[in-house]
Write an enzyme that holds these catalytic residues in place. Structure first.
Site, PDB file in Angstrom:
ATOM      1  N   LYS A  35      23.633  27.481 -12.296  1.00  0.00           N
ATOM      2  CA  LYS A  35      25.024  27.071 -12.586  1.00  0.00           C
ATOM      3  C   LYS A  35      25.091  26.333 -13.924  1.00  0.00           C
ATOM      4  O   LYS A  35      24.062  25.945 -14.477  1.00  0.00           O
ATOM      5  CB  LYS A  35      25.535  26.175 -11.452  1.00  0.00           C
ATOM      6  N   ARG A 129      30.809  16.321   0.720  1.00  0.00           N
ATOM      7  CA  ARG A 129      31.260  16.821  -0.572  1.00  0.00           C
ATOM      8  C   ARG A 129      31.792  18.235  -0.413  1.00  0.00           C
ATOM      9  O   ARG A 129      32.934  18.512  -0.728  1.00  0.00           O
ATOM     10  CB  ARG A 129      30.093  16.781  -1.570  1.00  0.00           C
ATOM     11  N   TYR A 243      28.668   1.842 -37.426  1.00  0.00           N
ATOM     12  CA  TYR A 243      29.934   1.312 -36.902  1.00  0.00           C
ATOM     13  C   TYR A 243      29.725  -0.040 -36.222  1.00  0.00           C
ATOM     14  O   TYR A 243      28.757  -0.237 -35.483  1.00  0.00           O
ATOM     15  CB  TYR A 243      30.500   2.273 -35.856  1.00  0.00           C
ATOM     16  N   MET A 291      29.468  10.295 -33.951  1.00  0.00           N
ATOM     17  CA  MET A 291      29.772  11.628 -33.427  1.00  0.00           C
ATOM     18  C   MET A 291      28.758  12.669 -33.893  1.00  0.00           C
ATOM     19  O   MET A 291      28.317  13.512 -33.121  1.00  0.00           O
ATOM     20  CB  MET A 291      31.187  12.042 -33.841  1.00  0.00           C
TER      21      MET A 291
HETATM   22  C1  LIG Z   1      23.122  22.000  -7.920  1.00  0.00           C
HETATM   23  C2  LIG Z   1      22.757  22.369  -6.540  1.00  0.00           C
HETATM   24  C3  LIG Z   1      21.433  22.722  -6.226  1.00  0.00           C
HETATM   25  C4  LIG Z   1      20.301  22.532  -7.200  1.00  0.00           C
HETATM   26  O1  LIG Z   1      19.993  21.147  -7.254  1.00  0.00           O
HETATM   27  P1  LIG Z   1      18.834  20.541  -8.126  1.00  0.00           P
HETATM   28  O2  LIG Z   1      18.813  19.108  -7.772  1.00  0.00           O
HETATM   29  O3  LIG Z   1      19.211  20.777  -9.556  1.00  0.00           O
HETATM   30  O4  LIG Z   1      17.573  21.253  -7.778  1.00  0.00           O
HETATM   31  C5  LIG Z   1      21.178  23.216  -4.958  1.00  0.00           C
HETATM   32  N1  LIG Z   1      22.163  23.297  -4.027  1.00  0.00           N
HETATM   33  C6  LIG Z   1      23.434  22.927  -4.282  1.00  0.00           C
HETATM   34  C7  LIG Z   1      24.455  23.025  -3.210  1.00  0.00           C
HETATM   35  C8  LIG Z   1      23.768  22.430  -5.538  1.00  0.00           C
HETATM   36  O5  LIG Z   1      25.029  22.045  -5.795  1.00  0.00           O
END
Ligand SMILES: *Cc1c(COP(=O)(O)O)cnc(C)c1O
Length: 344
Positions: A35, A129, A243, A291
């Site tokens: 992802k 979640r 800055y 930046m």
């Molecule tokens: C992002 C995610 C993972 C992978 O998690 P890592 O900690 O990066 O290995 C696996 N399962 C779900 C549901 C996630 O959201």
């Protein structure tokens, strides 16, 4: 060249996948979570490499990500964590994506809009979640199981803390909710994979560990970031840099200005907690991160090199994360698109 060079070691990603696959052991499939553009590193380069190395199952967050991933991974399975959202049906069916249904409304939507299209199920075992809750699962499970989900998963909230009692609590709840079902199960991301075989079920789903981040402490580093020096100058005692005048020279100092900043994902909060490296030699960041620029004290170097290294053998993504008060995941996914990206 004005921009930094971000080098992504694809062989290291494959090595990390293979190391996690060895930990998962025989009979457990090791998938890849890819992802957020492969945690910021580029799904176009990472996905084909993992597919060629034998990864058969991928996870993405959204159907849009899955649609893009499809062209890189042949007919591998692609699961979508956000499930089946309104408007996703065409993408899911055309790209053969498998939504992880995570609420009763999604179940209804999937069965009416994509009857017969494969699906998985995400259960909530306490993280609150994403996922079908205990009570809803009780009501829906026989209908859902009759339709043959491809995978049933849940997600651990505290897997990066092996001694946290939440791990066992969620494991127990997952067993209570799923024991006896005729479907493959998955509970472990990177952290869970390292917790032990009772967390593995039939499939593990590491993300961050593939990309060299904690909690996979034994990971092979994947990312290197070299940033060009644009200018150097001598500053006299009591002159300030950057800055807000936050840094003041106490002695005559040589300051190098390098060509990357918070717009490139080098989080401003890391400020003077971070270092850059000239070969083996650490050079402190001085003054605020701006930046597009960072200022560095290079007074102790015999010669200032053309580039300084911010992520590399001496300072990994988790060191930078600690300096910025965040986690390696955020460092990786923040890396900007002004770098020259080299996948090797
Ligand atoms: C992002 C995610 C993972 C992978 O998690 P890592 O900690 O990066 O290995 C696996 N399962 C779900 C549901 C996630 O959201």
């Amino acid at each position: 060249m004005g921009a930094g060079t971000l080098t992504i070691d694809l062989d290291a990603i494959v090595a990390n996948w293979a190391a996690l696959d060895a930990i998962a052991g025989a009979g457990v499939e090791t998938s890849a979570v890819i992802k957020a553009n492969a945690y910021g590193l580029g799904v176009d380069v990472v996905a084909p490499k993992l597919a060629a190395a034998g990864v058969q199952t991928f996870f993405v967050a959204t159907a849009e990500e899955g649609l893009r991933l499809r062209s890189f991974v042949g007919d591998a399975d692609i699961f979508v964590f956000s499930g089946h959202m309104a408007g996703d049906t065409d993408m899911l069916t055309q790209a053969k994506l498998i939504p992880m249904l995570n609420a009763p409304e999604q179940v209804t939507r999937h069965f009416s809009a994509a009857q017969g299209h494969p699906f998985g199920i995400q259960l909530d075992t306490g993280m609150n979640r994403l996922g079908i809750e205990f009570g809803d699962w009780h009501a829906l499970s026989s209908e859902l199981m009759a339709a043959g989900p491809r995978l049933v998963i849940s997600h651990l909230a505290c897997a990066d803390e092996p001694d946290h009692p939440m791990n066992e609590r969620q494991l127990r709840t997952f067993h209570e909710m799923t024991d006896g079902i005729a479907s493959r199960r998955s509970l472990a991301a990177t952290g869970g994979t390292l917790l032990g075989s009772e967390y593995h079920f039939e499939l593990v789903r590491p993300g961050i560990g593939l990309y060299g981040g904690l909690p996979f402490a034994e990971a092979t580093p994947v990312v290197r970031l070299d940033i060009p020096v644009i200018q150097t100058r001598i500053v006299q005692p009591f002159e300030t840099v950057g800055y807000g005048n936050t840094w003041e020279a106490q002695v005559e100092s040589c300051i190098a200005t390098i060509s990357a900043g918070y717009a490139d994902g080098l989080i401003r909060a890391m400020g003077e907690n971070a270092k850059v490296y000239a070969g083996e030699i650490a050079c402190p960041v001085v003054g605020r991160v701006s930046m597009d620029l960072i200022t560095v004290d290079v007074s102790h170097l015999e010669a200032v090199p053309d580039t300084l290294c911010l992520i590399g053998p001496h300072q990994c993504i988790d060191d930078i994360a600690q300096a910025a008060g965040t986690i390696g995941y955020e460092i990786l996914t923040s890396l900007g698109d002004r770098y020259h990206r080299r996948a090797t």
